[in-house]
Write an enzyme that holds these catalytic residues in place. Structure first.
Site, PDB file in Angstrom:
ATOM      1  N   CYS A  84       0.815  -1.224   0.000  1.00 37.44           N
ATOM      2  CA  CYS A  84       0.000   0.000   0.000  1.00 37.44           C
ATOM      3  C   CYS A  84       0.846   1.271   0.000  1.00 37.44           C
ATOM      4  CB  CYS A  84      -0.954   0.005   1.186  1.00 37.44           C
ATOM      5  SG  CYS A  84      -1.982  -1.462   1.271  1.00 37.44           S
ATOM      6  N   HIS A  93      -3.304   7.263   1.984  1.00 29.25           N
ATOM      7  CA  HIS A  93      -3.696   5.909   1.573  1.00 29.25           C
ATOM      8  C   HIS A  93      -5.061   5.612   2.188  1.00 29.25           C
ATOM      9  CE1 HIS A  93      -3.969   1.729   0.935  1.00 29.25           C
ATOM     10  NE2 HIS A  93      -3.690   1.390   2.182  1.00 29.25           N
ATOM     11  N   ASN A 131     -10.068  -0.319   0.007  1.00 27.51           N
ATOM     12  CA  ASN A 131      -8.604  -0.197   0.021  1.00 27.51           C
ATOM     13  C   ASN A 131      -8.047  -0.815  -1.269  1.00 27.51           C
ATOM     14  OD1 ASN A 131      -5.858  -0.452   0.421  1.00 27.51           O
ATOM     15  ND2 ASN A 131      -6.026  -1.208   2.515  1.00 27.51           N
TER      16      ASN A 131
HETATM   17  N1  ACO Z   1     -18.188  -8.261  10.012  1.00 25.39           N
HETATM   18  C1  ACO Z   1     -18.665  -8.460  11.259  1.00 25.39           C
HETATM   19  N2  ACO Z   1     -17.872  -8.715  12.296  1.00 25.39           N
HETATM   20  C2  ACO Z   1     -16.547  -8.794  12.078  1.00 25.39           C
HETATM   21  C3  ACO Z   1     -15.992  -8.602  10.790  1.00 25.39           C
HETATM   22  C4  ACO Z   1     -16.876  -8.327   9.747  1.00 25.39           C
HETATM   23  N3  ACO Z   1     -16.452  -8.115   8.483  1.00 25.39           N
HETATM   24  N4  ACO Z   1     -14.647  -8.719  10.884  1.00 25.39           N
HETATM   25  C5  ACO Z   1     -14.373  -8.971  12.174  1.00 25.39           C
HETATM   26  N5  ACO Z   1     -15.531  -9.032  12.891  1.00 25.39           N
HETATM   27  C6  ACO Z   1     -15.686  -9.275  14.311  1.00 25.39           C
HETATM   28  C7  ACO Z   1     -14.520  -9.975  14.937  1.00 25.39           C
HETATM   29  O1  ACO Z   1     -14.592 -11.376  14.742  1.00 25.39           O
HETATM   30  C8  ACO Z   1     -14.668  -9.588  16.388  1.00 25.39           C
HETATM   31  O2  ACO Z   1     -15.635 -10.396  16.970  1.00 25.39           O
HETATM   32  P1  ACO Z   1     -15.477 -10.907  18.498  1.00 25.39           P
HETATM   33  O3  ACO Z   1     -15.487  -9.647  19.325  1.00 25.39           O
HETATM   34  O4  ACO Z   1     -16.685 -11.767  18.691  1.00 25.39           O
HETATM   35  O5  ACO Z   1     -14.178 -11.629  18.551  1.00 25.39           O
HETATM   36  C9  ACO Z   1     -15.241  -8.164  16.320  1.00 25.39           C
HETATM   37  O6  ACO Z   1     -15.778  -8.026  14.993  1.00 25.39           O
HETATM   38  C10 ACO Z   1     -14.239  -7.071  16.558  1.00 25.39           C
HETATM   39  O7  ACO Z   1     -13.072  -7.366  15.790  1.00 25.39           O
HETATM   40  P2  ACO Z   1     -11.862  -6.397  15.770  1.00 25.39           P
HETATM   41  O8  ACO Z   1     -10.805  -6.991  14.897  1.00 25.39           O
HETATM   42  O9  ACO Z   1     -11.473  -6.023  17.167  1.00 25.39           O
HETATM   43  O10 ACO Z   1     -12.504  -5.117  15.064  1.00 25.39           O
HETATM   44  P3  ACO Z   1     -11.841  -3.736  14.784  1.00 25.39           P
HETATM   45  O11 ACO Z   1     -12.673  -2.672  15.350  1.00 25.39           O
HETATM   46  O12 ACO Z   1     -10.368  -3.725  15.090  1.00 25.39           O
HETATM   47  O13 ACO Z   1     -11.981  -3.639  13.222  1.00 25.39           O
HETATM   48  C11 ACO Z   1     -10.617  -3.879  11.252  1.00 25.39           C
HETATM   49  C12 ACO Z   1     -11.334  -4.602  12.381  1.00 25.39           C
HETATM   50  C13 ACO Z   1     -11.669  -3.142  10.430  1.00 25.39           C
HETATM   51  C14 ACO Z   1      -9.905  -4.893  10.379  1.00 25.39           C
HETATM   52  C15 ACO Z   1      -9.636  -2.863  11.846  1.00 25.39           C
HETATM   53  O14 ACO Z   1      -8.816  -3.466  12.818  1.00 25.39           O
HETATM   54  C16 ACO Z   1      -8.759  -2.259  10.805  1.00 25.39           C
HETATM   55  O15 ACO Z   1      -9.203  -1.585   9.897  1.00 25.39           O
HETATM   56  N6  ACO Z   1      -7.453  -2.439  10.913  1.00 25.39           N
HETATM   57  C17 ACO Z   1      -6.536  -1.916   9.941  1.00 25.39           C
HETATM   58  C18 ACO Z   1      -6.413  -2.935   8.878  1.00 25.39           C
HETATM   59  C19 ACO Z   1      -6.199  -2.352   7.527  1.00 25.39           C
HETATM   60  O16 ACO Z   1      -6.592  -1.257   7.202  1.00 25.39           O
HETATM   61  N7  ACO Z   1      -5.594  -3.168   6.713  1.00 25.39           N
HETATM   62  C20 ACO Z   1      -5.410  -2.816   5.364  1.00 25.39           C
HETATM   63  C21 ACO Z   1      -4.081  -3.185   4.884  1.00 25.39           C
HETATM   64  S1  ACO Z   1      -2.809  -2.291   5.662  1.00 25.39           S
HETATM   65  C22 ACO Z   1      -3.044  -0.799   5.194  1.00 25.39           C
HETATM   66  O17 ACO Z   1      -3.524  -0.557   4.133  1.00 25.39           O
HETATM   67  C23 ACO Z   1      -2.623   0.231   6.147  1.00 25.39           C
END
Ligand code: ACO
Length: 314
Positions: free
Chosen positions: A112, A241, A271
């Site tokens: 990215c 990004h 993304n």
């Molecule tokens: N739909 C519903 N529930 C979901 C989903 C989904 N798509 N995905 C995860 N969950 C659930 C999890 O299983 C978890 O359930 P639990 O509490 O029963 O265990 C709950 O939601 C919370 O999960 P978290 O991972 O704590 O959720 P968070 O608020 O951190 O959001 C996310 C997850 C969106 C991935 C976030 O951490 C994020 O955006 N991180 C950055 C990742 C990113 O942007 N990556 C891209 C590549 S790197 C870059 O470009 C910078």
């Protein structure tokens, strides 16, 4: 010798197929509300049979048209991609032939952060006088490496391409750029394949990535403004990004930039990795928000990890 490298044209392209959050909720356990509240993403574009080069070709032609130059006048093509069409040749060389260009062309892989790495590399060619007109492209078909059964990653990514034409100039252009890599973060965000010819999918520790991205990008934005002696009020636009609206707004808050000075295309694009910054930039140039002479801060971070920033006068 040219003192500056300036962007003289931008272009982008999105494949026509739209996949909404509701579409995804029919096959995986998720919902529109969850995806929007945690990421800001409403829909993404996904290729049907288009290649990374197909997307790059249309984005590049749009950028060349705005720049008013012919592909034959290019001195170099740099294509940032995580999803090349083949192991070899470089997708950039396939693009070179499709464009009718004759210059050297190479791919650059920095996930990215790829567009920032490519733009910074291109600037060095221009500053040293080794090239005068460079096409810098970010193009991705990330949908090919997404596990569509994994709800923690499938909701995040999309396909697309963005491009800029960079030209040597006596007028101010890129003012500052800075790149970083730290391979010790491998396990936080990587593709799961063990060998290059094995199919793998994106594996990510979402929470970890979130914190690393906010901290590195906020620190880097502050350092970049300081290095250019520009305060946040003098910055016209941040073009980050597009990974997660909560990452973008946390960084904007830390550097004291109101969200109405941040270009956000995440809701419609998802993304798109190396394509996300040039896609967002082109959208804002074409709708008239970004104007000649404005100060722009571009920054991105990508898997495993590499990150960087470019501050430029458009
Ligand atoms: N739909 C519903 N529930 C979901 C989903 C989904 N798509 N995905 C995860 N969950 C659930 C999890 O299983 C978890 O359930 P639990 O509490 O029963 O265990 C709950 O939601 C919370 O999960 P978290 O991972 O704590 O959720 P968070 O608020 O951190 O959001 C996310 C997850 C969106 C991935 C976030 O951490 C994020 O955006 N991180 C950055 C990742 C990113 O942007 N990556 C891209 C590549 S790197 C870059 O470009 C910078």
């Amino acid at each position: 010798m040219n003192k500056f490298a300036r962007i003289i044209g931008t272009g982008s392209y999105l494949p026509p197929k739209i996949v909404t959050n509701d579409d995804l909720s029919k096959t995986i356990d998720t919902s529109h509300e969850w995806i929007v509240s945690r990421t800001g993403i409403e829909q993404r574009r996904i290729v049907t049979d288009e290649s990374t080069c197909d997307l790059a070709l249309i984005a590049s032609n749009n950028a060349l048209k705005m720049a008013g130059i012919d592909a034959k006048d290019l001195d170099l093509i740099i294509l940032a991609t995580t999803t090349p069409d083949k192991i070899f040749p470089a997708t950039a060389t396939i693009l070179q032939n499709a464009l009718g260009a004759t210059c050297p062309a190479f791919d650059l892989q920095s996930v990215c952060a790829g567009f920032i790495f490519a733009l910074t590399t291109a600037e060095q060619y221009i500053k040293t006088g080794a090239a005068n007109k460079i096409l810098v492209v970010g193009s991705e078909t990330l949908s090919r490496i997404v596990d569509w059964n994994d709800r923690s990653t499938a909701v995040l990514f999309g396909d697309g391409a963005g491009a800029v034409v960079l030209s040597g100039s006596k007028e101010t252009g890129i003012l500052h750029s800075k790149l970083f890599s730290d391979g010790s973060y491998l396990s936080s965000l990587q593709v799961s394949n063990k060998r290059i010819n094995e199919v793998g999918f994106i594996q990510m520790s979402g929470n970890e990535v979130f914190k690393i991205a906010v901290n590195h990008l906020a620190d880097l934005a502050q350092e970049t403004l300081k290095a250019c002696d520009i305060n946040s009020k003098e910055l016209d636009w941040m073009v980050p990004h597009q990974a997660n609206i909560r990452i973008i707004s946390a960084v904007a808050k830390r550097i004291n930039i109101p969200m109405d000075k941040v270009i956000v295309t995440l809701a419609q694009h998802g993304n798109t990795s190396a394509a996300s910054i040039p896609l967002a930039l082109d959208a804002a140039v074409r709708d008239g928000r970004v104007q000649k002479g404005q100060n722009l801060l571009l920054e991105g971070i990508g898997g495993g990890f590499s990150w960087g920033s470019v501050l430029l006068k458009f």
